[in-house]
Design an enzyme around this catalytic site. Structure first.
Site, PDB file in Angstrom:
ATOM      1  N   LYS A  26      -7.493   7.965  -0.937  1.00 25.28           N
ATOM      2  CA  LYS A  26      -8.541   8.482  -0.367  1.00 25.28           C
ATOM      3  C   LYS A  26      -9.235   9.817  -1.087  1.00 25.28           C
ATOM      4  CE  LYS A  26      -7.634   6.594   4.188  1.00 25.28           C
ATOM      5  NZ  LYS A  26      -6.154   6.277   3.854  1.00 25.28           N
TER       6      LYS A  26
ATOM      7  N   ARG B  60       2.401  -1.353  10.856  1.00 23.16           N
ATOM      8  CA  ARG B  60       3.400  -1.313  11.788  1.00 23.16           C
ATOM      9  C   ARG B  60       4.079  -2.434  12.246  1.00 23.16           C
ATOM     10  NH1 ARG B  60       0.824   3.960  14.669  1.00 23.16           N
ATOM     11  NH2 ARG B  60      -0.855   2.935  13.411  1.00 23.16           N
TER      12      ARG B  60
ATOM     13  N   ASP C 204     -13.684  14.808  -3.396  1.00 29.69           N
ATOM     14  CA  ASP C 204     -13.785  16.155  -3.900  1.00 29.69           C
ATOM     15  C   ASP C 204     -14.833  16.054  -4.880  1.00 29.69           C
ATOM     16  OD1 ASP C 204     -13.137  18.851  -5.125  1.00 29.69           O
ATOM     17  OD2 ASP C 204     -11.038  18.384  -4.659  1.00 29.69           O
TER      18      ASP C 204
ATOM     19  N   ASP D  96      -3.351   4.306  -2.198  1.00 37.17           N
ATOM     20  CA  ASP D  96      -4.363   4.456  -1.000  1.00 37.17           C
ATOM     21  C   ASP D  96      -4.450   6.119  -0.790  1.00 37.17           C
ATOM     22  OD1 ASP D  96      -6.125   4.552   1.168  1.00 37.17           O
ATOM     23  OD2 ASP D  96      -4.370   4.218   2.590  1.00 37.17           O
TER      24      ASP D  96
ATOM     25  N   THR E  22     -13.624  16.761 -10.641  1.00 36.03           N
ATOM     26  CA  THR E  22     -12.254  16.691 -10.241  1.00 36.03           C
ATOM     27  C   THR E  22     -11.653  15.258  -9.791  1.00 36.03           C
ATOM     28  OG1 THR E  22     -12.444  18.978  -9.112  1.00 36.03           O
ATOM     29  CG2 THR E  22     -10.532  17.487  -8.445  1.00 36.03           C
TER      30      THR E  22
ATOM     31  N   LYS F 139       0.816  -1.082  -0.070  1.00 33.32           N
ATOM     32  CA  LYS F 139       0.041   0.096  -0.225  1.00 33.32           C
ATOM     33  C   LYS F 139       0.857   1.249   0.043  1.00 33.32           C
ATOM     34  CE  LYS F 139      -2.008   1.641   3.928  1.00 33.32           C
ATOM     35  NZ  LYS F 139      -1.545   3.225   3.656  1.00 33.32           N
TER      36      LYS F 139
ATOM     37  N   THR G 292     -10.655   3.285  10.664  1.00 35.13           N
ATOM     38  CA  THR G 292     -10.746   2.579  11.692  1.00 35.13           C
ATOM     39  C   THR G 292     -10.069   3.422  12.901  1.00 35.13           C
ATOM     40  OG1 THR G 292      -8.614   1.694  10.903  1.00 35.13           O
ATOM     41  CG2 THR G 292     -10.587   0.376  10.588  1.00 35.13           C
TER      42      THR G 292
END
Length: 240
Positions: free
Chosen positions: A61, A214, A64, A59, A68, A32, A122
């Site tokens: 997101k 992580r 708009d 990713d 656009t 990602k 999340t």
């Protein structure tokens, strides 16, 4: 085996290269790329990772006005990523424009990237949603409403926590994707995530893709951590 998606939440190509050096060069990963590094490195980071034979979930997101977002998706389609996303909060007209842009921008003979929509992050709690967004339903009701709008708009699925997957699956078609971030191994630090599950729990609940950051990227042994999560995700070993 199905690959977990590794969240390459680094600030630069150099940091990603250092991380990837822990992995066998011939192994194709599903990674990602988010705003943090894309805004620093631009499209070349995607091109470089594709040259290394990795699949990419871009990713960004997008959220708009429809025109656009549609034009932006038309350009992003040319990068040849496997998957990308928008915010479902942008509404059905915006999501339809995003889908049209992806289809228009995809080169002839190439597969149109999967397009999914973010429901509720999340990291968002129900209290935060109600206070900050002014949505006075339950968090689950909000997610299910966004998922329904996403399906009506012709998108391929949603980003949601694993806690909502089962009910989303019950109200959508059989091909509708549920991609779940906030995945942590047993005993792992949840960080800023509020709604988390282990890889085996996400598999059992019906998640189609999981995103793990992580627990892999900050591990002393990233490849070992990746293999353990991959095995648990595929049901090779059980920790619960």
């Amino acid at each position: 085996m199905t690959r977990p998606i590794i969240a390459l939440d680094f600030a630069s190509k150099k940091e990603i290269q250092t991380f990837l050096d822990f992995f066998p060069r011939e192994e194709s990963l599903f990674v990602k790329i988010g705003m943090e590094v894309f805004y620093q490195e631009g499209p070349t980071i995607v091109e470089w990772l594709k040259e290394l034979n990795h699949d990419i979930f871009l990713d960004l997101k997008l959220h708009d006005i429809p025109n656009t977002v549609g034009k932006a998706m038309e350009g992003l389609a040319r990068l040849g990523v496997s998957m990308t996303n928008v915010h479902a909060a942008g509404g059905q007209e915006m999501m339809k424009a995003a889908k049209h842009g992806l289809e228009k921008g995809t080169k002839a003979g190439k597969t149109v990237p999967k397009l999914i929509a973010v429901t509720q992050l999340t990291s968002t709690s129900e209290k935060q949603m109600q206070q900050d967004q002014g949505i006075f339903s339950t968090l689950e009701e909000s997610v299910l409403r966004y998922a329904a709008n996403t399906e009506k708009s012709g998108l391929d699925g949603v980003v949601c926590s694993a806690w909502e997957v089962e009910k989303i699956k019950n109200q959508t078609n059989s091909d509708f994707i549920c991609l779940t971030p906030g995945i942590r191994p047993n005993g792992g630090d949840v960080g800023d995530q509020k709604r988390v599950m282990t890889p085996s729990e996400a598999r059992k609940i019906g998640s189609d893709f999981i995103v793990v950051g992580r627990p892999i990227t900050q591990s002393d042994q990233p490849y070992l951590a990746y293999q353990e999560i991959k095995n648990e995700w595929n049901g090779v070993c059980e920790h619960d």
